[in-house]
Design a protein around this motif. Structure first.
Motif, mmCIF file in Angstrom:
data_model
loop_
_atom_site.group_PDB
_atom_site.id
_atom_site.type_symbol
_atom_site.label_atom_id
_atom_site.label_comp_id
_atom_site.label_asym_id
_atom_site.label_seq_id
_atom_site.Cartn_x
_atom_site.Cartn_y
_atom_site.Cartn_z
ATOM 1 N N UNK A 1 34.098 43.020 33.320
ATOM 2 C CA UNK A 1 33.544 43.933 34.312
ATOM 3 C C UNK A 1 34.658 44.735 34.989
ATOM 4 N N UNK A 2 35.776 44.096 35.272
ATOM 5 C CA UNK A 2 36.926 44.795 35.852
ATOM 6 C C UNK A 2 37.443 45.859 34.892
ATOM 7 N N UNK A 3 37.518 45.513 33.612
ATOM 8 C CA UNK A 3 37.976 46.479 32.607
ATOM 9 C C UNK A 3 37.026 47.664 32.520
ATOM 10 N N UNK A 4 35.720 47.398 32.614
ATOM 11 C CA UNK A 4 34.729 48.484 32.555
ATOM 12 C C UNK A 4 34.878 49.418 33.749
ATOM 13 N N UNK A 5 35.108 48.866 34.934
ATOM 14 C CA UNK A 5 35.298 49.698 36.115
ATOM 15 C C UNK A 5 36.515 50.605 35.954
ATOM 16 N N UNK A 6 37.595 50.067 35.409
ATOM 17 C CA UNK A 6 38.792 50.873 35.181
ATOM 18 C C UNK A 6 38.518 51.963 34.149
ATOM 19 N N UNK A 7 37.766 51.609 33.115
ATOM 20 C CA UNK A 7 37.425 52.587 32.073
ATOM 21 C C UNK A 7 36.656 53.768 32.640
ATOM 22 N N UNK B 1 35.645 35.243 31.915
ATOM 23 C CA UNK B 1 35.719 36.274 30.866
ATOM 24 C C UNK B 1 34.786 37.442 31.181
ATOM 25 N N UNK B 2 33.581 37.138 31.660
ATOM 26 C CA UNK B 2 32.657 38.209 32.050
ATOM 27 C C UNK B 2 33.210 38.994 33.232
ATOM 28 N N UNK B 3 33.860 38.294 34.152
ATOM 29 C CA UNK B 3 34.462 38.979 35.288
ATOM 30 C C UNK B 3 35.567 39.926 34.857
ATOM 31 N N UNK B 4 36.422 39.480 33.958
ATOM 32 C CA UNK B 4 37.494 40.339 33.454
ATOM 33 C C UNK B 4 36.922 41.556 32.720
ATOM 34 N N UNK C 1 40.742 38.389 42.419
ATOM 35 C CA UNK C 1 40.737 37.184 43.243
ATOM 36 C C UNK C 1 39.515 36.328 42.932
ATOM 37 N N UNK C 2 38.375 36.982 42.749
ATOM 38 C CA UNK C 2 37.161 36.242 42.439
ATOM 39 C C UNK C 2 37.218 35.634 41.045
ATOM 40 N N UNK C 3 37.863 36.314 40.118
ATOM 41 C CA UNK C 3 38.046 35.752 38.777
ATOM 42 C C UNK C 3 38.922 34.499 38.852
ATOM 43 N N UNK C 4 39.940 34.524 39.697
ATOM 44 C CA UNK C 4 40.778 33.330 39.871
ATOM 45 C C UNK C 4 39.937 32.156 40.371
ATOM 46 N N UNK C 5 39.008 32.424 41.273
ATOM 47 C CA UNK C 5 38.099 31.377 41.735
ATOM 48 C C UNK C 5 37.187 30.874 40.636
ATOM 49 N N UNK C 6 36.713 31.776 39.784
ATOM 50 C CA UNK C 6 35.854 31.383 38.661
ATOM 51 C C UNK C 6 36.608 30.480 37.684
ATOM 52 N N UNK C 7 37.892 30.735 37.488
ATOM 53 C CA UNK C 7 38.679 29.877 36.587
ATOM 54 C C UNK C 7 38.745 28.447 37.140
ATOM 55 N N UNK C 8 38.849 28.314 38.452
ATOM 56 C CA UNK C 8 38.858 26.980 39.048
ATOM 57 C C UNK C 8 37.508 26.313 38.860
#
Length: 351
Positions: free
Chosen positions: A112-118, A107-110, A328-335
Motif C-alpha cells: 500500500x505504501x508503494x502504491x501511494x508513492x506510485x 507485506x500488504x502494508x508495504x 511505523x505501522x508496518x513495524x508494528x504489524x511485523x511485531x
C-alpha cells in the motif's frame, strides 16, 4: 486543491463517529462532504450529527454515485476492508487515512505504501493514541529527564466487555483482522516503539476467553528494545478490575498513571474538540512521579486527537510530513506477526 480539504469518511461506527468526524468538524481546513455507511441507524445518526454531508451506502460509494470531488478518503471500516478501500482511493487520486490496523499483514502494508508513492498521494495511519494525555505526559517527563534512564515500560488498555456486540467482530478471525491484538494492541505497540525504538526480541501470549471469540481477547506482549528497555503490554476485554494504565520505571523515579485518556468518553458525552474542556483531565486522575513515600502528583497533558488532522492539513496544504509515517505501522504489524508465529509454534509443540 480546493480551499478546504474535501473529505469522505468511510464508516460511521465508533471510529468514524467518535474519533474521526468530531475532529474534522472542529477544523476549518476540512469539509466533511461524504459519509459512507449502509446501516440505517448509523445513516440517521450521521445525518443528524453532520447535516451538510451526503450520506451514502457502500454500494453507492463503490459505484461513484456520491457526486463529489474528494481530496481525502478516511478508511474507518472493519480491518479486512482497509487495504481494498485504501487501494481504490489511492488509484482515484485521493490522499488516504487508514484507521488501525493499517493492514492485515506487513507485506500488504508495504504494498500500500508503494502504491501511494506510485500515484504521488499522501498516505497515513490513524495512530491517534500518540495524542493521549498520559502518553504526552510521559513524553514530557522523559524529555525533562525526570525518570532517569528507563528500565521497564508497562502499559495497559483493558476493558470489561464479556459480550461481543458488533456483528463483524463476532464473525472475525485473526485472518480477518479480528481480535484485541489487531485492535488495542496496535496502539500499545506503536506507543512503545515511538518511545523506546526498535526491538530485538518479541514474546507474546494469546487467549480467547469469551465463548464467542474467534480470535483473541486476552493478550500479553513483551518487547526487548535495542536500547535495553523492556516493554510489557497488556490488552484484555475480560478485566473486572483494571490495572494501571501506565507504570514506567526509571533509575531515578517512576511514573504511574492509573486511569486512561478522557477523550473518548468526553466525545461520547458531547465534549468535542474545540470545547475548552476537551482533553483536560481532572486533577484527581493525574499520575504520580517519584519513589514510594516521596510521590508528586503530575498534571496530565491535555489530550488532543484533533492534532492528527491539524498535522495532516499542514501536510496536504503546505507539504509538511504526514502525522504518522505508515512505515511505523508496518513495524508494528511485523511485531504482531512474530507474536502470532510464536503462539502457533507453541501450540504445535503441545499437540
Amino acid at each position: 486543491m480546493a480551499q478546504r480539504i474535501r473529505t469522505a469518511l468511510l464508516g460511521f461506527g465508533l471510529a468514524g463517529s467518535v474519533f474521526h468526524a468530531p475532529s474534522l468538524a472542529s477544523l476549518k481546513e476540512f469539509s466533511l462532504d461524504v459519509i459512507v455507511t449502509s446501516d440505517p441507524r448509523r445513516q440517521a445518526a450521521a445525518q443528524a450529527a453532520h447535516p451538510q454531508a451526503m450520506i451514502v451506502g457502500r454500494e453507492e460509494w463503490d459505484r461513484g454515485a456520491h457526486g463529489e470531488d474528494i481530496d481525502l478518503v478516511i478508511v474507518a471500516t472493519p480491518p479486512a476492508t482497509h487495504v481494498p478501500l485504501a487501494t481504490a482511493a489511492l488509484e482515484a487520486a485521493c490522499a488516504v487515512v487508514v484507521d488501525k490496523p493499517f493492514a492485515l499483514t506487513s507485506a500488504d502494508g508495504e504494498a500500500l505504501i508503494a502504491l501511494a508513492k506510485e500515484h504521488g498521494q499522501l498516505l497515513t495511519t490513524y495512530q491517534n493514541r500518540r495524542w493521549d494525555g498520559e502518553y504526552l505526559t510521559l513524553q514530557k517527563l522523559l524529555a525533562q529527564g525526570e525518570l532517569g534512564e528507563v528500565r521497564r515500560f508497562e502499559s495497559r488498555l483493558e476493558r470489561w466487555q464479556p459480550d461481543i456486540t458488533k456483528e463483524w467482530k463476532a464473525q472475525a478471525t485473526a485472518a480477518d483482522g479480528g481480535g484485541i491484538l489487531f485492535d488495542l494492541g496496535t496502539h500499545l505497540i506503536d506507543q512503545a516503539l515511538q518511545l523506546f525504538g526498535p526491538v530485538v526480541r518479541v514474546y507474546g501470549e494469546l487467549a480467547a476467553r469469551r465463548l464467542a471469540e474467534l480470535a483473541d481477547d486476552d493478550v500479553f506482549v513483551a518487547l526487548e528494545h535495542a536500547n535495553g528497555v523492556i516493554s510489557h503490554l497488556w490488552m484484555n476485554l475480560n478485566v473486572a478490575q483494571m490495572g494501571p494504565r501506565m507504570r514506567v520505571l526509571g533509575v531515578k523515579a517512576a511514573y504511574v498513571k492509573e486511569s486512561a485518556d478522557v477523550q473518548e468518553s468526553q466525545i461520547k458525552s458531547g465534549i468535542c474538540p474545540g470545547n475548552p474542556a476537551y482533553g483536560v483531565e481532572p486533577e484527581a486522575d493525574w499520575g504520580t512521579v517519584g519513589r514510594t513515600g516521596e510521590l508528586v502528583s503530575v498534571p496530565t497533558e491535555p489530550g488532543n486527537f484533533a492534532l492528527f488532522y491539524e498535522l495532516l492539513a499542514a501536510a496536504m496544504i503546505e507539504g509538511g510530513p504526514v502525522p504518522v509515517d505508515p512505515e511505523d505501522s508496518v513495524a508494528g504489524l511485523r511485531i504482531i506477526e512474530q507474536v502470532r508465529a510464536s503462539e502457533q509454534l507453541r501450540n504445535a509443540q503441545t499437540q
